[in-house]
Motif scaffolding. Structure first.
Motif, PDB file in Angstrom:
ATOM      1  N   LEU B   5       0.951  -1.410  -0.095  1.00 49.57           N
ATOM      2  CA  LEU B   5      -0.157  -0.151  -0.012  1.00 49.57           C
ATOM      3  C   LEU B   5       0.930   1.234  -0.093  1.00 49.57           C
ATOM      4  O   LEU B   5       0.568   2.122  -0.740  1.00 49.57           O
ATOM      5  CB  LEU B   5      -0.969  -0.019   1.144  1.00 49.57           C
ATOM      6  CG  LEU B   5      -2.136  -0.655   1.137  1.00 49.57           C
ATOM      7  CD1 LEU B   5      -3.069  -0.538   2.379  1.00 49.57           C
ATOM      8  CD2 LEU B   5      -3.080  -0.063  -0.087  1.00 49.57           C
ATOM      9  N   ASN B   6       2.017   1.134   0.883  1.00 49.56           N
ATOM     10  CA  ASN B   6       2.876   2.247   0.675  1.00 49.56           C
ATOM     11  C   ASN B   6       3.519   2.535  -0.711  1.00 49.56           C
ATOM     12  O   ASN B   6       3.628   3.783  -0.794  1.00 49.56           O
ATOM     13  CB  ASN B   6       3.993   2.021   1.845  1.00 49.56           C
ATOM     14  CG  ASN B   6       3.692   2.827   3.300  1.00 49.56           C
ATOM     15  OD1 ASN B   6       2.741   3.611   3.178  1.00 49.56           O
ATOM     16  ND2 ASN B   6       4.398   2.300   4.314  1.00 49.56           N
ATOM     17  N   VAL B   7       3.825   1.606  -1.168  1.00 51.78           N
ATOM     18  CA  VAL B   7       4.370   1.791  -2.523  1.00 51.78           C
ATOM     19  C   VAL B   7       3.593   2.640  -3.445  1.00 51.78           C
ATOM     20  O   VAL B   7       3.628   3.510  -4.238  1.00 51.78           O
ATOM     21  CB  VAL B   7       4.986   0.369  -3.280  1.00 51.78           C
ATOM     22  CG1 VAL B   7       5.272   0.524  -4.539  1.00 51.78           C
ATOM     23  CG2 VAL B   7       5.946  -0.234  -2.304  1.00 51.78           C
ATOM     24  N   VAL B   8       2.306   1.852  -3.472  1.00 46.86           N
ATOM     25  CA  VAL B   8       1.315   2.627  -4.416  1.00 46.86           C
ATOM     26  C   VAL B   8       0.853   4.036  -3.968  1.00 46.86           C
ATOM     27  O   VAL B   8       0.681   4.863  -4.855  1.00 46.86           O
ATOM     28  CB  VAL B   8      -0.207   1.824  -4.130  1.00 46.86           C
ATOM     29  CG1 VAL B   8      -1.180   2.313  -4.944  1.00 46.86           C
ATOM     30  CG2 VAL B   8       0.157   0.391  -4.582  1.00 46.86           C
ATOM     31  N   ARG B   9       1.052   4.264  -2.644  1.00 49.44           N
ATOM     32  CA  ARG B   9       0.782   5.608  -1.982  1.00 49.44           C
ATOM     33  C   ARG B   9       1.647   6.594  -2.643  1.00 49.44           C
ATOM     34  O   ARG B   9       1.793   7.756  -2.936  1.00 49.44           O
ATOM     35  CB  ARG B   9       0.623   5.570  -0.513  1.00 49.44           C
ATOM     36  CG  ARG B   9       0.045   7.009  -0.048  1.00 49.44           C
ATOM     37  CD  ARG B   9       0.097   6.986   1.629  1.00 49.44           C
ATOM     38  NE  ARG B   9      -0.765   5.882   1.719  1.00 49.44           N
ATOM     39  CZ  ARG B   9      -0.489   5.115   3.076  1.00 49.44           C
ATOM     40  NH1 ARG B   9       0.778   5.339   3.682  1.00 49.44           N
ATOM     41  NH2 ARG B   9      -1.616   4.252   3.431  1.00 49.44           N
ATOM     42  N   LEU B  10       3.095   6.082  -2.457  1.00 45.29           N
ATOM     43  CA  LEU B  10       4.256   6.740  -2.972  1.00 45.29           C
ATOM     44  C   LEU B  10       4.012   7.058  -4.714  1.00 45.29           C
ATOM     45  O   LEU B  10       4.325   8.249  -4.865  1.00 45.29           O
ATOM     46  CB  LEU B  10       5.592   6.049  -2.853  1.00 45.29           C
ATOM     47  CG  LEU B  10       6.859   6.772  -2.527  1.00 45.29           C
ATOM     48  CD1 LEU B  10       6.656   7.420  -1.172  1.00 45.29           C
ATOM     49  CD2 LEU B  10       8.069   5.674  -2.442  1.00 45.29           C
ATOM     50  N   LEU B  11       3.746   6.071  -5.269  1.00 43.50           N
ATOM     51  CA  LEU B  11       3.343   6.287  -6.890  1.00 43.50           C
ATOM     52  C   LEU B  11       2.404   7.328  -7.019  1.00 43.50           C
ATOM     53  O   LEU B  11       2.591   8.334  -7.820  1.00 43.50           O
ATOM     54  CB  LEU B  11       2.971   4.929  -7.314  1.00 43.50           C
ATOM     55  CG  LEU B  11       2.863   4.927  -8.857  1.00 43.50           C
ATOM     56  CD1 LEU B  11       4.320   4.715  -9.352  1.00 43.50           C
ATOM     57  CD2 LEU B  11       2.114   3.749  -9.380  1.00 43.50           C
ATOM     58  N   GLY B  12       1.353   7.341  -6.177  1.00 42.66           N
ATOM     59  CA  GLY B  12       0.198   8.223  -6.395  1.00 42.66           C
ATOM     60  C   GLY B  12       0.896   9.759  -6.026  1.00 42.66           C
ATOM     61  O   GLY B  12       0.420  10.575  -6.808  1.00 42.66           O
ATOM     62  N   ALA B  13       1.529   9.752  -4.803  1.00 42.32           N
ATOM     63  CA  ALA B  13       2.094  11.158  -4.362  1.00 42.32           C
ATOM     64  C   ALA B  13       2.855  11.735  -5.523  1.00 42.32           C
ATOM     65  O   ALA B  13       2.876  12.784  -6.023  1.00 42.32           O
ATOM     66  CB  ALA B  13       2.978  11.004  -3.063  1.00 42.32           C
ATOM     67  N   MET B  14       3.837  10.736  -6.351  1.00 39.51           N
ATOM     68  CA  MET B  14       4.767  11.154  -7.183  1.00 39.51           C
ATOM     69  C   MET B  14       4.003  11.720  -8.586  1.00 39.51           C
ATOM     70  O   MET B  14       4.255  12.782  -9.117  1.00 39.51           O
ATOM     71  CB  MET B  14       5.433  10.191  -7.734  1.00 39.51           C
ATOM     72  CG  MET B  14       7.035   9.980  -6.963  1.00 39.51           C
ATOM     73  SD  MET B  14       7.661   8.391  -7.386  1.00 39.51           S
ATOM     74  CE  MET B  14       8.027   8.398  -9.170  1.00 39.51           C
ATOM     75  N   VAL B  15       2.874  11.317  -9.084  1.00 40.66           N
ATOM     76  CA  VAL B  15       2.071  11.431  -9.975  1.00 40.66           C
ATOM     77  C   VAL B  15       1.340  12.891  -9.604  1.00 40.66           C
ATOM     78  O   VAL B  15       1.421  13.964 -10.737  1.00 40.66           O
ATOM     79  CB  VAL B  15       1.043  10.414 -10.565  1.00 40.66           C
ATOM     80  CG1 VAL B  15       0.243  11.000 -11.428  1.00 40.66           C
ATOM     81  CG2 VAL B  15       1.788   9.179 -10.910  1.00 40.66           C
ATOM     82  N   THR B  16       1.006  12.917  -8.588  1.00 39.08           N
ATOM     83  CA  THR B  16       0.374  14.141  -8.274  1.00 39.08           C
ATOM     84  C   THR B  16       1.072  15.232  -7.996  1.00 39.08           C
ATOM     85  O   THR B  16       0.850  16.347  -8.663  1.00 39.08           O
ATOM     86  CB  THR B  16      -0.423  14.038  -6.936  1.00 39.08           C
ATOM     87  OG1 THR B  16      -0.778  12.798  -6.615  1.00 39.08           O
ATOM     88  CG2 THR B  16      -1.534  14.903  -6.518  1.00 39.08           C
ATOM     89  N   GLU B  17       2.405  15.008  -7.758  1.00 38.16           N
ATOM     90  CA  GLU B  17       3.437  16.102  -7.630  1.00 38.16           C
ATOM     91  C   GLU B  17       3.798  16.648  -9.022  1.00 38.16           C
ATOM     92  O   GLU B  17       3.873  17.688  -9.174  1.00 38.16           O
ATOM     93  CB  GLU B  17       4.808  15.534  -6.787  1.00 38.16           C
ATOM     94  CG  GLU B  17       6.104  16.387  -7.104  1.00 38.16           C
ATOM     95  CD  GLU B  17       5.966  17.583  -6.029  1.00 38.16           C
ATOM     96  OE1 GLU B  17       5.086  17.519  -5.138  1.00 38.16           O
ATOM     97  OE2 GLU B  17       6.970  18.278  -5.855  1.00 38.16           O
ATOM     98  N   ALA B  18       4.124  15.486 -10.111  1.00 32.54           N
ATOM     99  CA  ALA B  18       4.134  15.777 -11.322  1.00 32.54           C
ATOM    100  C   ALA B  18       3.159  16.551 -12.049  1.00 32.54           C
ATOM    101  O   ALA B  18       3.763  17.840 -12.573  1.00 32.54           O
ATOM    102  CB  ALA B  18       4.604  14.623 -11.994  1.00 32.54           C
ATOM    103  N   ILE B  19       1.956  16.383 -11.802  1.00 34.77           N
ATOM    104  CA  ILE B  19       0.955  17.089 -12.341  1.00 34.77           C
ATOM    105  C   ILE B  19       0.891  18.570 -11.690  1.00 34.77           C
ATOM    106  O   ILE B  19       0.833  19.457 -12.273  1.00 34.77           O
ATOM    107  CB  ILE B  19      -0.472  16.484 -12.244  1.00 34.77           C
ATOM    108  CG1 ILE B  19      -0.176  15.161 -13.059  1.00 34.77           C
ATOM    109  CG2 ILE B  19      -1.540  17.387 -12.560  1.00 34.77           C
ATOM    110  CD1 ILE B  19      -1.544  14.250 -12.872  1.00 34.77           C
TER     111      ILE B  19
END
Lengths: 155, 264
Positions: B5-19
């Motif tokens: 779950l943490n990995v998925v959350r990290l991925l989500g944070a990265m995408v949000t940050e990039a956008i």
């Protein structure tokens, strides 16, 4: 650094940059010399244009007199339609023969014009009536081999 | 399970940050364009930046252009000679320089020579709260600091790229004609027959303008957006170099496929 010295250096920089662009345009590119200002457009239909490309030179007696501007396909006769712009300084008779030639054995292809003898000159928008297609090397070799095979004595 | 779950959350944070950063960058660009008026009316601001990004980059551009052209001629001759067309060396050198290498390599050099300096300068201004001080004095930092640096880069980049190509052709001539002994007439005449001013040279200039704008925008944005600490500044500088290099290569692919695909 003082204002005038700064201006001087920047001016120097801009002059060098512009000079480089001018060098590219005149010495490397074809802006000087072979660019035509006043042109008239003529069309010719070929059975086969080989590897002719847009912007290929149009030559008569070896001198560049124009450039190919467009290549299309005529579906009514299934032939290639080559449009080319000629310099207005050079007028050609109406019975000029347009040929597709190759510079060197494997060089780029160009459009050659052999002037005829008619008194009336070609005008813009007209079509060159007599054309000669490109020589396709593969066809030539195929023909040669076919002939050789026919010549060979049957045994 | 929790780790996944943490990995998925990290991925989500990265995408949000990039956008989020892309959106912020776009708004920053619009703001920059709206405040560009001052950098054009108060010319000396832009001229000062032209000096720093243009004049001081001259040496590296001239020297690298010369050497790239010389290497291109040496390697190109090797291959062309094998097919008996060593005379076409001028065409090879001039076309590869004006179309691709000139804008791209000059852009990469420009990013690491001038873009990086701009990021460092603006980032340090932000870290030492000079930008906030300007704001307090009712001086818009985007109009006073950011816009002149951006326009300085946009103006100097095409000039540098043209200089790079010209020096490269000169270097190719030096190696090809003077050293190897390719016929000088064939070298220039074949080059002139193959290189079209509008098609090859002007497209190269368009490319270099686009690269200049991209590199300058990335440089000023990273500087303006950096975390105001010593570490944040160093990371912003690293990001400028990496992002500009990637942006130049990606834009070059897009522009090349738009300009040159299917033609000649």
């Amino acid at each position: 650094m003082s204002r005038t010295k700064l201006d001087l250096w920047v001016g120097f920089f801009v002059v060098i940059g512009m000079g480089a662009l001018l060098f590219l345009a005149l010495k490397v590119g074809n802006l000087g010399g072979s660019n035509f200002t006043d042109t008239y457009v003529v069309m010719a239909r070929f059975d086969n244009i080989g590897g002719l490309k847009v912007r290929a030179p149009v030559k008569s007696a070896g001198v560049v007199v124009g450039r190919v501007t467009n290549i299309g396909f005529d579906t009514s006769g299934y032939r290639a339609e080559v449009t080319f712009a000629l310099d207005t300084r050079y007028q050609f008779p109406r019975d000029t023969i347009a040929t597709i030639l190759t510079s060197g054995l494997l060089g780029e292809q160009y459009l050659g014009l052999d002037p005829g003898g008619e008194a009336e000159m070609l005008k813009g928008g007209e079509v060159v009536q007599i054309t000669q297609s490109a020589v396709v090397l593969e066809k030539l070799i195929g023909q040669f081999m076919f002939d050789k095979a026919a010549e060979a004595p049957a045994n | 399970m929790n780790g996944l779950l943490n990995v998925v959350r990290l991925l989500g944070a990265m995408v949000t940050e990039a956008i989020w950063r892309t959106g912020f960058g776009a708004r920053f660009f619009i703001l920059l364009l709206r405040h560009s008026g001052q950098s054009l009316t108060r010319v000396h601001l832009t001229i000062r930046e032209l000096y720093f990004s243009g004049v001081l980059s001259l040496l590296i551009i001239v020297v690298s252009g010369l050497f790239v052209g010389m290497v291109l001629a040496m390697q190109g001759y090797e291959t062309l000679q094998r097919y008996g067309s060593g005379d076409a060396l001028g065409v090879l050198v001039a076309l590869s320089l004006t179309r691709e290498l000139g804008p791209v390599v000059a852009g990469l050099l420009f990013a690491s020579r001038a873009g990086l300096a701009v990021t460092a300068e603006i980032g340090l201004m932000k870290t030492t709260e000079q930008l906030d001080a300007m704001d307090m004095m009712a001086v818009n930092p985007i109009a006073r600091v950011v816009a002149p640096r951006f326009w300085g880069g946009v103006i100097s980049m095409p000039l540098l790229a043209a200089l790079f190509s010209a020096m490269g052709v000169f270097g190719g001539w030096l190696i090809g004609v003077v050293l190897i002994g390719v016929d000088e007439g064939a070298f220039w005449s074949q080059m002139q027959a193959a290189v079209d001013f509008r098609f090859d040279i002007m497209n190269g200039v368009v490319k270099s303008v686009v690269f200049g704008a991209a590199v300058s925008l990335i440089a000023v944005f990273e500087g303006y957006d950096c975390t105001p600490t010593a570490e944040g500044l160093s990371r912003a500088i690293t990001r400028t170099v990496v992002t500009s290099a990637l942006a130049i290569l990606a834009l070059d692919f897009v522009l090349t496929s738009l300009m040159f695909r299917g033609q000649s």
